[in-house]
Write an enzyme that holds these catalytic residues in place. Structure first.
Site, PDB file in Angstrom:
ATOM      1  N   SER A 157     113.720   3.110   9.631  1.00  0.00           N
ATOM      2  CA  SER A 157     112.378   3.147   9.675  1.00  0.00           C
ATOM      3  C   SER A 157     111.142   1.951   9.053  1.00  0.00           C
ATOM      4  O   SER A 157     111.352   1.364   9.762  1.00  0.00           O
ATOM      5  CB  SER A 157     112.288   4.102   8.690  1.00  0.00           C
ATOM      6  OG  SER A 157     110.382   5.372   8.909  1.00  0.00           O
ATOM      7  N   ARG A 227     103.160  14.629   1.472  1.00  0.00           N
ATOM      8  CA  ARG A 227     104.629  14.388   1.376  1.00  0.00           C
ATOM      9  C   ARG A 227     104.178  15.667   2.380  1.00  0.00           C
ATOM     10  O   ARG A 227     105.252  15.719   3.336  1.00  0.00           O
ATOM     11  CB  ARG A 227     104.939  15.156   0.010  1.00  0.00           C
ATOM     12  CG  ARG A 227     106.853  15.193   0.204  1.00  0.00           C
ATOM     13  CD  ARG A 227     107.474  13.516   0.746  1.00  0.00           C
ATOM     14  NE  ARG A 227     108.850  14.136   0.374  1.00  0.00           N
ATOM     15  CZ  ARG A 227     109.465  12.651   0.671  1.00  0.00           C
ATOM     16  NH1 ARG A 227     109.210  11.773   1.054  1.00  0.00           N
ATOM     17  NH2 ARG A 227     110.721  12.524   0.578  1.00  0.00           N
ATOM     18  N   ASP A 323     114.347  12.748  16.756  1.00  0.00           N
ATOM     19  CA  ASP A 323     113.528  12.266  16.215  1.00  0.00           C
ATOM     20  C   ASP A 323     112.264  11.490  16.927  1.00  0.00           C
ATOM     21  O   ASP A 323     111.913  10.801  18.569  1.00  0.00           O
ATOM     22  CB  ASP A 323     113.999   9.826  16.337  1.00  0.00           C
ATOM     23  CG  ASP A 323     112.809   9.445  14.783  1.00  0.00           C
ATOM     24  OD1 ASP A 323     111.732   9.768  14.776  1.00  0.00           O
ATOM     25  OD2 ASP A 323     112.894   8.672  14.294  1.00  0.00           O
ATOM     26  N   HIS A 356     114.012  12.391  12.501  1.00  0.00           N
ATOM     27  CA  HIS A 356     114.415  10.636  11.802  1.00  0.00           C
ATOM     28  C   HIS A 356     114.858  10.651  10.531  1.00  0.00           C
ATOM     29  O   HIS A 356     115.187  10.044  10.494  1.00  0.00           O
ATOM     30  CB  HIS A 356     112.755  10.662  11.439  1.00  0.00           C
ATOM     31  CG  HIS A 356     112.080   9.077  10.807  1.00  0.00           C
ATOM     32  ND1 HIS A 356     112.524   8.329  11.841  1.00  0.00           N
ATOM     33  CD2 HIS A 356     111.470   8.705  10.087  1.00  0.00           C
ATOM     34  CE1 HIS A 356     111.908   7.313  10.956  1.00  0.00           C
ATOM     35  NE2 HIS A 356     112.084   7.441   9.764  1.00  0.00           N
ATOM     36  N   ASP A 357     115.084  12.064  10.255  1.00  0.00           N
ATOM     37  CA  ASP A 357     115.482  12.011   8.593  1.00  0.00           C
ATOM     38  C   ASP A 357     117.304  11.617   9.078  1.00  0.00           C
ATOM     39  O   ASP A 357     118.349  10.969   8.054  1.00  0.00           O
ATOM     40  CB  ASP A 357     115.584  12.962   8.300  1.00  0.00           C
ATOM     41  CG  ASP A 357     114.525  12.848   6.959  1.00  0.00           C
ATOM     42  OD1 ASP A 357     114.029  11.767   6.342  1.00  0.00           O
ATOM     43  OD2 ASP A 357     114.641  14.181   6.249  1.00  0.00           O
TER      44      ASP A 357
END
Lengths: 379, 379
Positions: A157, A227, A323, A356-357
């Site tokens: 990232s 968040r 992602d 994405h994680d």
């Protein structure tokens, strides 16, 4: 190593701090008079100083990438699945350096540090940092550690952006660049999500123009919202569906405006709450700005191939199918530019449902590919 | 019709109000003692009362779907491109009814209306509404207007859900159901985005538990954030890229935490600001809850085909390629269930770069398909 730790763990690690007294000029035109960086190392630097690997962290990351700070630490560092003896970044082979970036809130100089000019926390007066600024500060850390050239600079990232910037800014100081789940610049949608997060923080009445620390409060609501929205973009639609679906929190619906009806709401609120208690709001703003500003090709009229013309490092680019924050198409932009610039590049698109994680998750094929690339690096 | 209006416009329209004195029982277990609905009509009801079309609005929509409220109104109703003489919903053929749903903030009874029990605005005491509740209230409106059976019920997004619910709840009262850019239920990700919007409003210190009106304030920050995050989901990544890219607001970067650097930030802030001045926060909460709750198949163990078994209407389902809020895959779930239930269904996936918002945009192929379907409806 304590027998309490898993065999493939780097075990007990102790963060170290280096102070830098030379002013660091920044992209914003200001400079940091002096600053400190907190970092950890895993493995041993070899005599030739040829086996050093730099880990660059993402938005909410820090220096504690692997191992444990104490015997009773519940969870190891954030990339422990990828760093350790026998792991992709094998500490039997490599000397690994992981730092908290400038502007962070985990020990390196940042908005919550004391401003020597005022004796109060910098707060919003801390200069905005760019990926380039970070790379320059990391180069000074390399000097201090006796690392003339990194065997590899690795990041996911925003961390991948730093790895790319290393290859551009210091071509002779990096042999391999691993950019995972990254992008050559943010899209308008990426910036838009960052802007929502920023507005949530900036408009929180307890933000006080970034000087909340002096008042003994934190913009908790703003950080929580930031968040929550961030978290949605880290997960794929499928992963969220798989994890929560439309599962209810209690047995039946409450039919009111404020109750938690669905498990996904409960999860997001928890993530937001937890984060707001441990992360600095000014650092969050700074990190999102660094993401927005990253665009190395801007200096070359948007021509990424030309931007990469002077690169000497070999590249390994990896992306994950679901992602949607930095989709595989964004990684292919990097790959295509490298090919056009006649550079060495390996590209792997990993089939993974986690969004994405995924770059933080020990997915077998990902770990295998990562190991395979790292194992071939000559030291 | 005033000559000031375009030839294919329904021209000057005047909203009408109907008061209902019979209590309306609601899914939440409560009931509305009495209420009013504001609506507009375009075209003429024929003698057989067989040409009536109901328009159902989406999250932030209202009754003003076509034409102009005055000669100097800058913009016509929100679906003016689809409703008017010669347009897909042709007012030379159809009698079109468009209402503001219960719980809205444009004239129908909602959270900002006075609660007869207290003499103060309902605020957060207004009952939560479901899509089913709306359909029942719309059925009473149909009764009052002398419409025994709709030639068609038409809606996009949340409006499409109402159209589907009509076909399920009142199979004999609807001949055609047009569900555009819709879904049979929200995904976990959809709910997550709604929850961020709700938390932004609920945690705004000026929300006052939903009773802000009595204090003469509005939770402007919360509404602004809610709209910003919503807006991102209405546009495709490509459309945002096309419209704004990484274009800067001023000539050079400011490098601070609060400045507007990119045009997309400026656009989002404007959209958020504008919306917060015209929309009620409690209505926003209510609309997102109605979306979350919609899941007609829940009563049939998740079996949508079985849910649709009693449907008599013919269906027209349309989706847009770049819509990621309610993707084409979500429309295909509806289509597949209808096929499994052996119902008549037409499906069209329109190639459009605009994302979810496409259903509001006069895309030629969309308008042609829409017209073609509506023209074949026997009256």
């Amino acid at each position: 190593m304590s027998t309490a730790f898993p065999q493939d763990s780097v075990g007990l690690v102790t963060p170290q701090v280096l102070h830098f007294a030379d002013p660091l000029p920044l992209a914003c035109g200001r400079s940091l008079a002096d600053y400190q960086l907190v970092y950890e190392t895993y493995g041993e630097l070899n005599a030739a100083c040829s086996n050093a690997v730099l880990i660059c962290h993402a938005l909410s990351g820090h220096h504690h990438a692997a191992g444990y700070h104490s015997a009773d630490e519940r969870k190891p560092g954030w990339w422990d699945s990828c760093i350790g003896p026998g792991k992709p970044i094998d500490t039997n082979k490599f000397f690994v350096v992981s730092l908290n970036n400038l502007g962070g809130c985990n020990g390196s100089t940042g908005p919550s540090s004391l401003n020597p000019a005022t004796g109060k926390p910098f707060g919003a007066d801390f200069p905005v940092m760019t990926v380039e600024d970070w790379v320059h500060s990391q180069a000074r850390l390399a000097d201090a550690l006796g690392v003339g050239q990194w065997a590899a600079v690795v990041g996911g990232s925003l961390g991948g952006m730093q790895a790319m910037q290393w290859a551009i800014s210091y071509p002779e100081r990096i042999r391999h660049c691993l950019a995972i789940a990254s992008a050559p610049k943010l899209s308008a949608q990426n910036i838009a999500f960052n802007e929502v997060a920023r507005q949530a923080i900036l408009t929180d009445p307890e933000f006080y123009g970034g000087h909340f620390q002096e008042r003994g409060v934190i913009p908790k609501r703003g950080l929580m919202l930031a968040r929550m929205v961030g978290h949605i973009t880290y997960l794929s639609d499928d992963a969220m569906g798989e994890k929560f679906g439309r599962g209810l929190k209690s047995e039946k619906l409450n039919y009111d405006f404020h109750s938690v009806e669905f498990q996904v709401e409960s999860y997001l609120r928890y993530q937001g709450e937890e984060f707001s208690g441990r992360f600095d709001a000014n650092t969050y703003l700074l990190m999102t700005k660094a993401l927005d500003y990253f665009d190395p090709a801007a200096a070359f009229d948007g021509n990424l191939a030309q931007t990469l013309a002077g690169v000497q490092a070999d590249f390994c680019v990896m992306s994950f199918t679901t992602d949607w924050r930095f989709s595989p198409a964004r990684s292919r932009e990097i790959v295509d530019a490298l090919i056009a610039a006649r550079k060495n590049v390996c590209y792997l698109e990993i089939d993974a449902p986690q969004g994405h994680d995924a770059f933080l998750i020990p997915i077998p094929r990902y770990l295998q590919a990562f190991s395979s690339y790292m194992n071939r690096i000559a030291i």
